[in-house]
Design a protein around this motif. Sequence first.
Motif, PDB file in Angstrom:
ATOM      1  N   ASN A   1     -17.584  51.652  13.895  1.00 50.68           N
ATOM      2  CA  ASN A   1     -16.616  52.202  14.844  1.00 50.68           C
ATOM      3  C   ASN A   1     -15.556  51.177  15.221  1.00 50.68           C
ATOM      4  O   ASN A   1     -14.880  51.334  16.230  1.00 50.68           O
ATOM      5  CB  ASN A   1     -17.349  52.676  16.118  1.00 50.68           C
ATOM      6  N   GLN A   2     -15.407  50.108  14.417  1.00 51.23           N
ATOM      7  CA  GLN A   2     -14.460  49.049  14.752  1.00 51.23           C
ATOM      8  C   GLN A   2     -13.025  49.564  14.846  1.00 51.23           C
ATOM      9  O   GLN A   2     -12.202  49.003  15.572  1.00 51.23           O
ATOM     10  CB  GLN A   2     -14.545  47.919  13.718  1.00 51.23           C
TER      11      GLN A   2
ATOM     12  N   THR B   1      -8.763  49.079  16.958  1.00 51.49           N
ATOM     13  CA  THR B   1      -7.579  48.628  16.222  1.00 51.49           C
ATOM     14  C   THR B   1      -6.545  49.720  15.962  1.00 51.49           C
ATOM     15  O   THR B   1      -5.347  49.443  15.929  1.00 51.49           O
ATOM     16  CB  THR B   1      -8.011  48.025  14.865  1.00 51.49           C
ATOM     17  N   GLU B   2      -6.996  50.961  15.759  1.00 49.96           N
ATOM     18  CA  GLU B   2      -6.055  52.048  15.452  1.00 49.96           C
ATOM     19  C   GLU B   2      -5.136  52.315  16.650  1.00 49.96           C
ATOM     20  O   GLU B   2      -5.530  52.105  17.813  1.00 49.96           O
ATOM     21  CB  GLU B   2      -6.819  53.330  15.119  1.00 49.96           C
ATOM     22  N   PRO B   3      -3.914  52.822  16.411  1.00 47.63           N
ATOM     23  CA  PRO B   3      -3.005  53.160  17.519  1.00 47.63           C
ATOM     24  C   PRO B   3      -3.647  54.152  18.486  1.00 47.63           C
ATOM     25  O   PRO B   3      -4.345  55.090  18.060  1.00 47.63           O
ATOM     26  CB  PRO B   3      -1.799  53.777  16.805  1.00 47.63           C
ATOM     27  N   ILE B   4      -3.427  53.951  19.773  1.00 45.68           N
ATOM     28  CA  ILE B   4      -4.042  54.792  20.808  1.00 45.68           C
ATOM     29  C   ILE B   4      -3.672  56.261  20.639  1.00 45.68           C
ATOM     30  O   ILE B   4      -4.522  57.152  20.754  1.00 45.68           O
ATOM     31  CB  ILE B   4      -3.626  54.303  22.212  1.00 45.68           C
TER      32      ILE B   4
ATOM     33  N   GLN C   1      -7.111  62.322  17.243  1.00 49.66           N
ATOM     34  CA  GLN C   1      -8.295  62.448  16.395  1.00 49.66           C
ATOM     35  C   GLN C   1      -9.531  62.864  17.175  1.00 49.66           C
ATOM     36  O   GLN C   1     -10.348  63.657  16.697  1.00 49.66           O
ATOM     37  CB  GLN C   1      -8.550  61.119  15.682  1.00 49.66           C
ATOM     38  N   TYR C   2      -9.670  62.347  18.397  1.00 51.88           N
ATOM     39  CA  TYR C   2     -10.877  62.595  19.171  1.00 51.88           C
ATOM     40  C   TYR C   2     -10.743  63.710  20.202  1.00 51.88           C
ATOM     41  O   TYR C   2     -11.717  64.409  20.487  1.00 51.88           O
ATOM     42  CB  TYR C   2     -11.331  61.293  19.861  1.00 51.88           C
TER      43      TYR C   2
ATOM     44  N   PHE D   1     -15.812  51.931  23.853  1.00 51.33           N
ATOM     45  CA  PHE D   1     -15.790  50.873  22.839  1.00 51.33           C
ATOM     46  C   PHE D   1     -14.870  49.737  23.267  1.00 51.33           C
ATOM     47  O   PHE D   1     -15.227  48.558  23.184  1.00 51.33           O
ATOM     48  CB  PHE D   1     -15.329  51.432  21.495  1.00 51.33           C
ATOM     49  N   ASN D   2     -13.668  50.086  23.725  1.00 55.30           N
ATOM     50  CA  ASN D   2     -12.692  49.054  24.086  1.00 55.30           C
ATOM     51  C   ASN D   2     -13.084  48.303  25.351  1.00 55.30           C
ATOM     52  O   ASN D   2     -12.787  47.112  25.488  1.00 55.30           O
ATOM     53  CB  ASN D   2     -11.302  49.670  24.220  1.00 55.30           C
TER      54      ASN D   2
END
Length: 468
Positions: free
Chosen positions: A5-6, A10-13, A19-20, A317-318
């Motif tokens: 789930n890294q 890193t992916e744009p917010i 996506q979620y 995660f963040n």
Amino acid sequence: MEHSNQFLGTEPIGKLMTQYTVPCIISLLVGALYNIVDQLFIANASYLGSYGNAANTVVFPLTVVALAIAVMVGDGCCAFVSISLGRGEEHTAKTSVGNAVVMSVASSLVLTAVYLLFQDQIITMFGGTVNEETFGYAKEYFFYITLGIPAYMFGQAMNPIIRADGSPKFAMVSTLAGAIANIILDPLFIFVFRWGMMGAAVATVIGQLITAVLAVWYILHMKLMKPAGKDLKLVPVICGRTLFLGITSFLSQISLVAAMAAVNNMLQKYGAADEIFGQPQYAQIPMAVVGIVMKFFQIVISIVVGMAAGCIPIVGFNMGAGKKARVKELFTRLLIAEAAVGAVAFLLAEFFPGGLISIFGAANESAYYTQFAIRAFRIYLCMVILACINKACFIFLQAMGKAAASTALSLIREVVFGVGFALLLPVFWGLDGVLLSMPVSDVLTFAVAVFLIHQTYRQLNTEEAQLS
């Protein structure tokens, strides 16, 4: 690990939110459709009408009790798992999933037994005795819905866990499959077989069974945190932390039940004192109408909660990875989006209430039904924008691990204000007082939420500065 789930760090917010949150919104909307679709078909069946509508309104809070327990387990596990993965603690995440499976099954069986043993008393508690026809329909619908409680709770509890495993689309599809079955079976059972309230309930239960079966399949094939047999053994510390993180979700739902019980009973009491609705043939109208307004609000809240709950894995995660700037950006984007949803809902409720109520069989009812419905939409939902922001604040704080602040805000809104004003305001304004309880509660809650939002930004800024 093969999967990771890294990318959440890193992916744009904006990309992650899409996506979620989109699959989560669709999942919750579809879940909400079970009861709403039942009410749509019940309302348009001439042999059920407003009596069936009122019965559906009586039973609806009792399904929310089941949902409250399920989301406490599921959302709590989702938040716990996301924070654990952010810290690299995969084993703890797996144990949390296994414990969540056991807790959801055990609690659903206990609730089913309670409902079956005390069904008459429970229906009476939620205003089912407004008249004889409503009580009979409510009892019939409630019995069959109760039989599906274990499947319903398991499917709802596993849904956020499946999202946390990195499969938001599967979570959406599993819920969608059950809802489609319900939509197909409802008209067949109600209009063709003429099974009435039993038909609506059986269609719903079949849909819930489909969702539960798909959830079982997924748990056996999880990507990141498939539980082993040993993970099914309850670990008090993990269970406690999971439930603590999910308590806000529980309270936001269960306190809504308390508010609905207060509202239903006040509608029954002050409706009986009303010149029109005090007449036996119209006694069920206030309860039926407010139930419809609540269903519209449920659609709005499903979008709002879906947007916020979809962000839980990203936030968790963040936070666990110490990336505070990304958390702050996500919070800002979420608040703006929630306010926009509330604005659309406000425009619909204030300017198109007649169109909304017509969907629920108003053509088959008296003019009093439509008149009260239009007034109910306009008063009850006049502060829906603030309600949306408040709900987003509850869930985001929960995702950050701030369960105490989130729980306190939720309790203030739903119990102190929601129940308190539902009981107090009718004393002065009768039925209109019941309707006013919602906007008054949201205005006062928003004042508290603004303070918490400010505190959250200040904390994130401070922690970001310390890490830089």
